[in-house]
Design a protein around this motif. Structure first.
Motif, mmCIF file in Angstrom:
data_model
loop_
_atom_site.group_PDB
_atom_site.id
_atom_site.type_symbol
_atom_site.label_atom_id
_atom_site.label_comp_id
_atom_site.label_asym_id
_atom_site.label_seq_id
_atom_site.Cartn_x
_atom_site.Cartn_y
_atom_site.Cartn_z
ATOM 1 N N ASP A 349 -18.025 -11.642 0.323
ATOM 2 C CA ASP A 349 -16.585 -11.463 0.174
ATOM 3 C C ASP A 349 -16.191 -10.825 -1.156
ATOM 4 N N TYR A 350 -17.179 -10.380 -1.917
ATOM 5 C CA TYR A 350 -16.862 -9.720 -3.193
ATOM 6 C C TYR A 350 -16.086 -8.424 -2.945
ATOM 7 N N TRP A 351 -15.170 -8.112 -3.855
ATOM 8 C CA TRP A 351 -14.442 -6.847 -3.786
ATOM 9 C C TRP A 351 -14.107 -6.382 -5.199
ATOM 10 N N ASP A 352 -13.870 -5.106 -5.336
ATOM 11 C CA ASP A 352 -13.193 -4.589 -6.515
ATOM 12 C C ASP A 352 -12.235 -3.491 -6.046
ATOM 13 N N TRP A 353 -11.452 -2.959 -6.951
ATOM 14 C CA TRP A 353 -10.409 -1.989 -6.582
ATOM 15 C C TRP A 353 -10.964 -0.849 -5.748
ATOM 16 N N GLU A 359 -4.085 -0.329 1.790
ATOM 17 C CA GLU A 359 -3.136 -1.428 1.950
ATOM 18 C C GLU A 359 -3.510 -2.606 1.057
ATOM 19 N N GLU A 360 -4.789 -2.875 0.937
ATOM 20 C CA GLU A 360 -5.228 -3.959 0.050
ATOM 21 C C GLU A 360 -4.959 -3.607 -1.410
ATOM 22 N N ARG A 361 -5.128 -2.344 -1.766
ATOM 23 C CA ARG A 361 -4.798 -1.931 -3.129
ATOM 24 C C ARG A 361 -3.306 -2.132 -3.413
ATOM 25 N N ILE A 367 0.782 -7.564 -7.110
ATOM 26 C CA ILE A 367 0.539 -8.723 -7.975
ATOM 27 C C ILE A 367 0.661 -8.307 -9.442
ATOM 28 N N GLN A 368 0.105 -7.145 -9.761
ATOM 29 C CA GLN A 368 0.200 -6.626 -11.128
ATOM 30 C C GLN A 368 1.655 -6.335 -11.495
ATOM 31 N N PRO A 410 7.427 2.455 -11.813
ATOM 32 C CA PRO A 410 6.490 3.588 -11.724
ATOM 33 C C PRO A 410 5.749 3.644 -10.388
ATOM 34 N N TYR A 411 5.434 4.863 -9.965
ATOM 35 C CA TYR A 411 4.743 5.063 -8.696
ATOM 36 C C TYR A 411 3.270 4.644 -8.788
ATOM 37 N N ASN A 412 2.633 4.974 -9.905
ATOM 38 C CA ASN A 412 1.185 4.782 -10.035
ATOM 39 C C ASN A 412 0.859 3.591 -10.922
ATOM 40 N N ILE A 413 -0.001 2.715 -10.440
ATOM 41 C CA ILE A 413 -0.631 1.746 -11.322
ATOM 42 C C ILE A 413 -1.675 2.486 -12.141
ATOM 43 N N TYR A 414 -1.900 2.039 -13.364
ATOM 44 C CA TYR A 414 -2.813 2.733 -14.263
ATOM 45 C C TYR A 414 -4.251 2.323 -13.938
#
Length: 561
Positions: A349-353, A359-361, A367-368, A410-414
């Protein structure tokens, strides 16, 4: 968007019945750029200026990436690296703010003269290093329109992103079923999604120092800048280890210092705030606000912590009483540990960005966003904040005239770091520092000059208290360093018609310098040039004649050495 698809649209239809005509369309161009950030715009504009048909796939429907999503306090390092389209962008910024009509909420004379290591508006070089998000987007829109680039909104199908013939991409697949065909492809995404879809070798996380004979890669001692400088108990119930650690706080072993790991430096939004009352939307308490989320903040404040340099986030000024508000200190805009799972990498179940769906991003990004909005609201309003803190942060809100179709956010997360390609030449701290005993760059396609900069990667328990780990700000003499052409193309034997000007072949810490937006524009232009030369020479990107590439880059104003 505001661009008209015309010349390169092919409908996949071998017959005329309705079933066949309802199949998704296929778009086609000589050069296909995936990613609407500044790096992608530069690549697309350059290829179009060299006479090729170009499709730029925009994931957000707004051009510019971080440059038009709040990062208006530019990290350049040394303006000598700017050339070609990158210099043209900052020159257009300069010209825009020479007009008195651009100054709506303040006078130009009242605006600071110094930016991030450069004048805000330099009359000698005619470059502007600070700007409002909407101005950056306007300039990018102008550039693509003038060049005749076709912009298509869409996101890559992350499960089935490409059609391949041998080691060549023939089509990329969008999430809605459309396909985009081309001769050359450029991955200008922050995540490196297209390179992964083309089965190009990459890595995620931090290498060990031993991997490339480096000194500031890998896990660090949790004592560096942007830390929590007061004692803060790490347990859910203070003083009770049996209650467990606070969320996103990890155990720490000093024996791991210098080793590699899977973790990624923290992301945030570069928040644009304003103090102009007639242009302000007050910061509202997020609907899902949970006071427990800020327990670390409350404990630190109770212990006397007041951020770094007396602030919990930056108020870097951009025109018209606005800010580029970035992370500052140990508890700030970065929600450290939010962009990867705290399960071990071998866990199913590990994940990263980089492994998430679009959709998950979006959920992780939300959350951020809520963390940052909640942080500002807490500092402005929460009764557990001292009166002096609440007063310090009052009077700031979101600007009405920015991000008007996105609730002024802002549209984009950094995405400070995603995948990094592993090619035949890996840029490391040794190339950044230009150490003589290591391989030298002999095929420069641009230069960088900024500090090797990583934000924190995790919160840990260190000597009984919460500390942040992963911050590196390795300064050097400021001498610009060359970036290898081999670092923006896949290794020999891998994809032959893909260039990667953002997720370049580099170590974690070297990428910390290369990842600056001006450098992205430089490398984007060079990638666009190489794509055209590969088409004209009927060769793979690995076999582009560097002599011809260098000559074209110099002709177009690039700075190489």
């Amino acid at each position: 968007m505001r661009y008209i698809l015309s010349l390169f649209v092919l409908f996949v239809c071998s017959g005329c019945n309705s079933e066949e005509s309802s199949q998704p369309e296929t778009l086609e161009a000589d050069v296909v750029v995936y990613g609407d950030a500044a790096v992608g715009v530069s690549a697309a504009v350059q290829a179009a200026r060299m006479g090729k048909s170009v499709i730029l796939v925009s994931q957000y429907g707004h051009l510019g990436g971080m440059t038009s999503s709040g990062l208006g306090w530019t990290d350049i390092g040394n303006s000598r690296i700017l050339g070609g389209i990158s210099r043209e962008f900052y020159h257009r910024v300069y010209l825009h703010y020479q007009n008195d009509e651009a100054w709506v909420h303040q006078s130009k004379d009242d605006f600071p003269k110094k930016g991030q290591g450069a004048p805000t508006f330099n009359d000698a070089t005619e470059l502007g290093s600070v700007f409002e998000p909407k101005v950056a987007e306007m300039i990018f829109d102008q550039l693509v329109e003038e060049a005749g680039v076709t912009v298509v909104e869409g996101r890559l199908d992350l499960d089935n992103g490409t059609t391949m013939e041998g080691q060549r991409i023939t089509e990329l697949h969008l999430q809605d079923g459309r396909k985009v065909a081309g001769q050359m492809f450029i991955d200008a995404s922050y995540e490196g999604d297209l390179l992964a879809a083309a089965d190009v070798t990459f890595t995620v996380g931090r290498e060990s120092n031993a991997t490339y004979d480096e000194t500031v890669n890998g896990i660090t001692l949790p004592v560096n800048k942007n830390n929590i400088t007061k004692p803060v108990d790490p347990y859910v119930v203070e003083g009770d280890p049996e209650s467990g650690l606070l969320p996103d706080v990890n155990p720490f072993d000093e024996a791991d210092v210098g080793k590699g790991d899977h973790r990624m430096q923290a992301y945030c939004y570069r928040v644009c705030l304003t103090s102009a009352e007639d242009n302000m939307v007050p910061i509202a308490k997020p609907e899902n606000y949970d006071e427990a989320t800020y327990e670390l903040l409350f404990r630190a404040v109770d212990a006397g912590y007041r951020g770094q340099w007396g602030a919990f986030y930056k108020f870097s000024p951009i025109p018209n009483k606005k800010t580029d508000s970035n992370n500052n200190g140990g508890i700030s805009m970065n929600k450290i540990g939010n962009n990867y799972s705290h399960l071990p990498p071998e866990h199913p179940d590990y994940w990263d960005w980089t492994t998430l769906s679009h959709e998950e991003r979006e959920k992780v990004a939300a959350i951020q966003r809520d963390w940052q909005l909640g942080l500002i609201w807490t500092l402005q309003n929460h009764p557990r904040m001292p009166e002096g803190v609440r007063k310090q942060y009052s009077g700031w809100g979101l600007p009405k005239d920015e991000f008007v179709d996105n609730d002024h956010w802002p549209y984009n997360i950094y995405v400070r770091e995603g995948r990094r390609m592993i090619s035949d030449f890996v840029m490391t701290e040794n190339q950044i520092l230009q150490k003589e005993d290591f391989p030298q760059v002999e095929d420069s396609v641009g230069m960088g000059a900024y500090t090797m900069d990583s934000h924190h990667v995790q919160r840990v328990v260190y000597k009984g208290n919460v500390r942040n780990e992963g911050d590196v700000q390795k300064h050097f003499n400021g001498k610009p360093y060359p970036i290898s052409y081999k670092s923006i193309v896949p290794a020999e034997g891998e994809c032959e018609n893909l260039l990667v000007p953002w997720c370049v072949s580099s170590s974690h810490i070297a990428f910390g310098s290369i990842r600056m937006e001006p450098v992205g524009m430089v490398l984007g232009q060079s990638a666009g040039t190489a794509a055209v030369l590969a088409i004209d020479g009927n060769v793979s990107v690995q076999n582009v004649d560097y002599g011809k590439l260098k000559a074209q880059l110099i002709e177009d104003g690039q700075e190489l050495y």
